[in-house]
Write a protein that holds these residues in place. Structure first.
Motif, short mmCIF file in Angstrom:
data_model
loop_
_atom_site.label_atom_id
_atom_site.label_comp_id
_atom_site.label_asym_id
_atom_site.label_seq_id
_atom_site.Cartn_x
_atom_site.Cartn_y
_atom_site.Cartn_z
N PRO A 172 0.79 -1.24 0.00
CA PRO A 172 0.00 0.00 0.00
C PRO A 172 0.82 1.28 0.00
O PRO A 172 0.51 2.22 -0.73
N SER A 173 1.86 1.34 0.82
CA SER A 173 2.67 2.56 0.88
C SER A 173 3.32 2.86 -0.46
O SER A 173 3.45 4.03 -0.86
N PHE A 338 5.88 0.43 15.08
CA PHE A 338 5.21 -0.74 15.64
C PHE A 338 3.71 -0.43 15.75
O PHE A 338 3.30 0.73 15.73
N LEU A 339 2.92 -1.47 15.90
CA LEU A 339 1.47 -1.28 15.92
C LEU A 339 1.02 -0.37 17.06
O LEU A 339 0.06 0.40 16.92
N TRP A 340 1.71 -0.43 18.20
CA TRP A 340 1.31 0.40 19.33
C TRP A 340 1.77 1.86 19.19
O TRP A 340 1.44 2.71 20.00
N GLU A 341 2.53 2.15 18.13
CA GLU A 341 2.96 3.53 17.88
C GLU A 341 2.06 4.27 16.90
O GLU A 341 2.30 5.43 16.57
N VAL A 342 1.02 3.60 16.42
CA VAL A 342 0.15 4.17 15.39
C VAL A 342 -0.64 5.35 15.96
O VAL A 342 -1.21 5.28 17.05
N ARG A 343 -0.66 6.46 15.19
CA ARG A 343 -1.40 7.65 15.59
C ARG A 343 -2.44 8.09 14.56
O ARG A 343 -3.27 8.95 14.84
N ILE A 346 -2.71 6.46 8.11
CA ILE A 346 -1.55 6.25 7.24
C ILE A 346 -0.46 5.52 8.01
O ILE A 346 0.22 4.63 7.47
N MET A 347 -0.27 5.88 9.28
CA MET A 347 0.70 5.17 10.11
C MET A 347 0.30 3.71 10.31
O MET A 347 1.17 2.83 10.39
N LEU A 348 -1.00 3.44 10.36
CA LEU A 348 -1.46 2.06 10.53
C LEU A 348 -1.05 1.20 9.34
O LEU A 348 -0.58 0.08 9.53
N LEU A 349 -1.20 1.71 8.14
CA LEU A 349 -0.78 0.97 6.94
C LEU A 349 0.72 0.67 6.99
O LEU A 349 1.17 -0.44 6.72
N SER A 350 1.49 1.69 7.36
CA SER A 350 2.94 1.52 7.45
C SER A 350 3.30 0.51 8.53
O SER A 350 4.22 -0.32 8.36
N THR A 406 7.26 11.48 7.57
CA THR A 406 8.16 11.60 6.41
C THR A 406 8.82 10.27 6.09
O THR A 406 9.08 9.97 4.92
N LEU A 407 9.09 9.47 7.11
CA LEU A 407 9.76 8.19 6.89
C LEU A 407 8.97 7.29 5.96
O LEU A 407 9.54 6.61 5.10
N VAL A 408 7.64 7.26 6.11
CA VAL A 408 6.82 6.35 5.31
C VAL A 408 6.97 6.66 3.82
O VAL A 408 6.88 5.76 2.98
N ARG A 409 7.22 7.93 3.47
CA ARG A 409 7.45 8.29 2.07
C ARG A 409 8.90 8.05 1.67
O ARG A 409 9.18 7.54 0.59
N TYR A 410 9.83 8.43 2.53
CA TYR A 410 11.24 8.33 2.19
C TYR A 410 11.68 6.89 1.94
O TYR A 410 12.56 6.63 1.12
N LYS A 411 11.07 5.94 2.66
CA LYS A 411 11.60 4.57 2.61
C LYS A 411 11.01 3.70 1.51
O LYS A 411 11.43 2.55 1.35
N ILE A 412 10.05 4.21 0.72
CA ILE A 412 9.42 3.32 -0.26
C ILE A 412 10.38 2.75 -1.30
O ILE A 412 10.14 1.64 -1.78
#
Length: 442
Positions: A172-173, A338-343, A346-350, A406-412
């Motif tokens: 997805p990302s 991690f799952l417990w860090e989701v806010r 979009i963070m949930l997908l990552s 930003t990490l979720v975009r940078y790391k794709i």
């Protein structure tokens, strides 16, 4: 988005799908044919979804900044084609003929952004300055590079056409962030073309003219937009080429002697290439990269109100201090949030993607042992390349991002390579004989 998007988008979609169906038989076989149109569709959905989310959730953002600037260039072309062409060929310099247009372009003198504006303007000329149509063109262009990435993997592992479709098309990302009117769609598409070009030019040594042409085009795009992707790719790619060619030496003694020579030469070429590409560049100069990384990380960490900042430890910008935080940086890029860090959604997908990476990695290590896993990686040049590239890139984006947004975009760019490597290793552990037989007959 405007009312004209609703009218023009279906027309251009019909045209693009007609072309795609016409070309499908040329670029697929009976195994990969079923993925061609669905993969293209996901890219288009990702591009349109990104625009809608930026408009209605974020209330604006980079994608619309690019679009508003590209509209100015396109309008200049409509008003006077010679002035429009002059702007498209410009590099941020002052010109009395174009100043009435270029003075309105916020990123006119920012090369890495201005090239995206130019590409958007070219698509806008065809797409009548319509955001959704331009986004679809970005998605289609990016799809071409991703399909090249997929077919290159299958040249090495033809039996894994199902498994390797997942990292290339269905993360997805990757299809969300890597499809729209943004830098990321250009760079991930270019990375796929570069991977294909390197393989065809230096390993298979076939279709040299077209593959070298694609390599040059992809290198130019990465150099112009995000040179750090090229810097992360170059050393492991050269290492991969040297390992492949070394393995083809039939005499065992000569092969053993040649291997360290290949390695040293490859690292030397990679270092010279990296320092030459970045010399004088304030953002990426090798001599200043540690300092810039520290500044970027602090800036991105401070400007986060969503609670998505992360901390990998303290570093002062020196190369030595960056090495000390390398393990944390790699872990955060590959396996977090991690799952417990989701806010937020979009963070949930990552986080779900990162959880899959954790699960597959640990399953391989627990089944075979850490050192046997390392031996497997080192014994297969393509695995060596994928893992080294992923680790180098993870280190870079992990130290630079500072927050998960930003990490979720940078790391794709690393995600397809890392997940593909996991599937390859898994296949070697399950059915090594079948893989060898298919690789010989392919």
């Amino acid at each position: 988005m405007e009312l004209k998007d609703l009218f023009l988008t279906p027309i251009f979609l019909i045209i693009i799908y007609a072309i795609a169906y016409g070309l499908r038989s040329k670029f697929t076989n009976k195994q990969t044919r079923k993925y061609f149109i669905p993969a293209l569709t996901l890219k288009i959905i990702g591009a349109l979804s990104l625009g809608l989310i930026y408009q209605f959730y974020y209330g604006g953002g980079d994608t619309f900044n690019y679009y508003n600037s590209s509209k100015i260039v396109t309008q200049a072309f409509y008003d006077n084609p010679s002035i429009g062409i002059k702007i498209l060929l410009s590099n941020g310099e002052y010109d009395p003929e174009t100043i009435q247009y270029t003075s309105k372009i916020y990123w006119y003198q920012s090369p890495t952004e201005f090239i995206i504006i130019k590409i958007g303007a070219l698509f806008g000329i065809i797409g009548l300055n319509t955001y959704s149509v331009i986004a679809i063109f970005f998605a289609t262009s990016s799809f071409a590079g991703i399909w090249a990435l997929y077919t290159t993997f299958l040249k090495i592992y033809p039996a894994l056409y199902k498994q390797l479709a997942i990292p290339c098309f269905f993360l997805p990302s990757v299809f969300f962030w890597g499809s729209g009117f943004m830098k990321d769609s250009v760079t991930i598409g270019a990375l796929g073309l570069l991977f294909y070009g390197f393989y065809m030019s230096f390993i298979e040594k076939k279709k040299l003219f077209s593959s070298i042409t694609l390599t040059i085009l992809a290198t130019y795009l990465l150099l112009s937009v995000k040179v750090y992707i090229l810097l992360s790719f170059l050393p492991p790619a050269l290492f991969w080429i040297f390992l492949e060619n070394n393995n083809r030496i039939k005499n065992k003694l000569i092969r053993t002697i040649a291997k360290p020579v290949f390695i040293v030469f490859g690292l030397l070429v990679a270092y010279i290439g990296a320092t030459t590409l970045t010399a004088g560049d304030e953002r990426y100069d090798i001599e200043k990269i540690g300092e810039r990384t520290k500044i970027n990380s602090e800036y991105l960490s401070e400007y986060v109100s969503s609670g998505s900042a992360y901390n990998i430890g303290t570093f002062d910008g020196s190369i030595g201090s960056m090495i000390t935080v390398a393990p944390q940086a790699i872990i955060v890029a590959l396996y977090r949030p991690f799952l417990w860090e989701v806010r937020n959604p979009i963070m949930l997908l990552s986080a779900l993607e990162a959880s899959m990476f954790i699960f597959l990695t640990l399953r391989i290590i627990f089944r075979t042992g850490f050192w046997k896993t390392v031996q497997l990686i080192s014994s297969k040049p393509i695995l060596t390349f994928c893992i080294i590239f992923s680790l180098v890139f993870a280190f870079g984006v992990g130290t630079n991002s500072g927050n998960f947004g930003t990490l979720v975009r940078y790391k794709i760019p690393l995600m397809p390579f890392y997940l593909a490597a996991l599937y390859m290793m898994q296949a070697h552990l399950k059915r090594p004989r079948k893989l060898r037989r298919l690789a010989v007959t392919a």
